[in-house]
Motif scaffolding. Structure first.
Motif, mmCIF file in Angstrom:
data_model
loop_
_atom_site.group_PDB
_atom_site.id
_atom_site.type_symbol
_atom_site.label_atom_id
_atom_site.label_comp_id
_atom_site.label_asym_id
_atom_site.label_seq_id
_atom_site.Cartn_x
_atom_site.Cartn_y
_atom_site.Cartn_z
ATOM 1 N N ILE A 92 0.822 -1.063 -0.187
ATOM 2 C CA ILE A 92 0.031 -0.121 -0.053
ATOM 3 C C ILE A 92 0.999 1.308 -0.100
ATOM 4 O O ILE A 92 2.027 1.276 0.301
ATOM 5 C CB ILE A 92 -0.896 -0.166 1.101
ATOM 6 N N GLU A 117 -1.096 5.793 2.617
ATOM 7 C CA GLU A 117 -1.991 5.809 3.893
ATOM 8 C C GLU A 117 -1.860 6.732 4.809
ATOM 9 O O GLU A 117 -2.377 7.077 5.695
ATOM 10 C CB GLU A 117 -1.792 4.275 4.167
ATOM 11 N N ILE A 176 -3.875 9.623 5.042
ATOM 12 C CA ILE A 176 -5.198 9.379 5.729
ATOM 13 C C ILE A 176 -5.031 9.512 7.107
ATOM 14 O O ILE A 176 -5.943 10.313 7.948
ATOM 15 C CB ILE A 176 -5.800 8.112 5.335
ATOM 16 N N PHE A 177 -4.075 9.133 7.817
ATOM 17 C CA PHE A 177 -3.817 9.194 9.274
ATOM 18 C C PHE A 177 -3.450 10.541 9.520
ATOM 19 O O PHE A 177 -3.881 11.018 10.716
ATOM 20 C CB PHE A 177 -2.654 8.093 9.767
ATOM 21 N N ARG A 195 -1.256 13.535 0.427
ATOM 22 C CA ARG A 195 -0.293 12.367 0.115
ATOM 23 C C ARG A 195 0.950 12.550 -0.329
ATOM 24 O O ARG A 195 1.129 13.768 -1.228
ATOM 25 C CB ARG A 195 -0.936 11.396 -1.147
ATOM 26 N N LEU A 236 -8.844 4.053 -2.204
ATOM 27 C CA LEU A 236 -9.679 4.132 -0.985
ATOM 28 C C LEU A 236 -9.776 5.625 -0.595
ATOM 29 O O LEU A 236 -8.843 6.439 -0.487
ATOM 30 C CB LEU A 236 -9.132 3.193 0.052
ATOM 31 N N ARG A 249 -10.977 8.204 2.676
ATOM 32 C CA ARG A 249 -10.853 8.076 4.352
ATOM 33 C C ARG A 249 -11.883 7.160 4.656
ATOM 34 O O ARG A 249 -11.685 6.241 5.435
ATOM 35 C CB ARG A 249 -10.696 9.376 4.878
ATOM 36 N N PHE A 291 -11.364 3.418 4.017
ATOM 37 C CA PHE A 291 -10.144 2.991 4.667
ATOM 38 C C PHE A 291 -10.552 2.737 6.318
ATOM 39 O O PHE A 291 -10.344 1.786 6.846
ATOM 40 C CB PHE A 291 -9.180 4.021 4.806
ATOM 41 N N LYS A 292 -11.408 3.574 6.621
ATOM 42 C CA LYS A 292 -12.117 3.072 8.029
ATOM 43 C C LYS A 292 -12.811 2.115 8.244
ATOM 44 O O LYS A 292 -12.605 1.125 9.114
ATOM 45 C CB LYS A 292 -12.772 4.338 8.649
ATOM 46 N N TRP A 349 -6.383 -7.582 7.602
ATOM 47 C CA TRP A 349 -5.745 -6.425 6.728
ATOM 48 C C TRP A 349 -5.261 -5.255 7.882
ATOM 49 O O TRP A 349 -4.010 -4.826 7.566
ATOM 50 C CB TRP A 349 -6.834 -5.920 5.866
ATOM 51 N N THR A 350 -6.046 -4.956 8.771
ATOM 52 C CA THR A 350 -5.326 -4.031 9.936
ATOM 53 C C THR A 350 -4.145 -4.715 10.410
ATOM 54 O O THR A 350 -3.101 -3.786 10.646
ATOM 55 C CB THR A 350 -6.223 -3.872 11.034
ATOM 56 N N LEU A 409 -1.199 -4.026 7.646
ATOM 57 C CA LEU A 409 -0.937 -2.596 7.871
ATOM 58 C C LEU A 409 0.152 -2.185 8.980
ATOM 59 O O LEU A 409 1.012 -1.573 8.590
ATOM 60 C CB LEU A 409 -1.977 -1.780 7.687
#
Length: 67
Positions: free
Chosen positions: A5, A8, A11-12, A17, A32, A34, A37-38, A47-48, A51
């Motif tokens: 990925i 990301e 997003i955090f 980006r 994706l 936001r 993604f959540k 998947w979490t 990551l």
């Protein structure tokens, strides 16, 4: 690599980006929002975990570069 990925952190951090990527071959990707993604965090704990593992690997690599 399959399953990688990028972008990301934006997003955090709620920032634009900073990553740019170019492929040497044809790829399929999933973009994706936001909210998407959540939702993935809630519906797919595996998947979490992947990551978080990726973040840890990046941190380890940074430490190695600093040595």
């Amino acid at each position: 690599t399959e399953g990688d990925i990028f972008g990301e952190m934006a997003i955090f951090e709620h920032k634009p980006r900073s990553a740019t990527i170019k492929s040497l071959t044809q790829v399929s990707l999933l973009a994706l929002t936001r909210d998407n993604f959540k939702m993935i965090f809630q519906l797919h704990p595996t998947w979490t975990h992947q990551l978080i593992y990726g973040f840890a690997s990046r941190i380890t690599n940074c430490y190695r570069l600093l040595e």
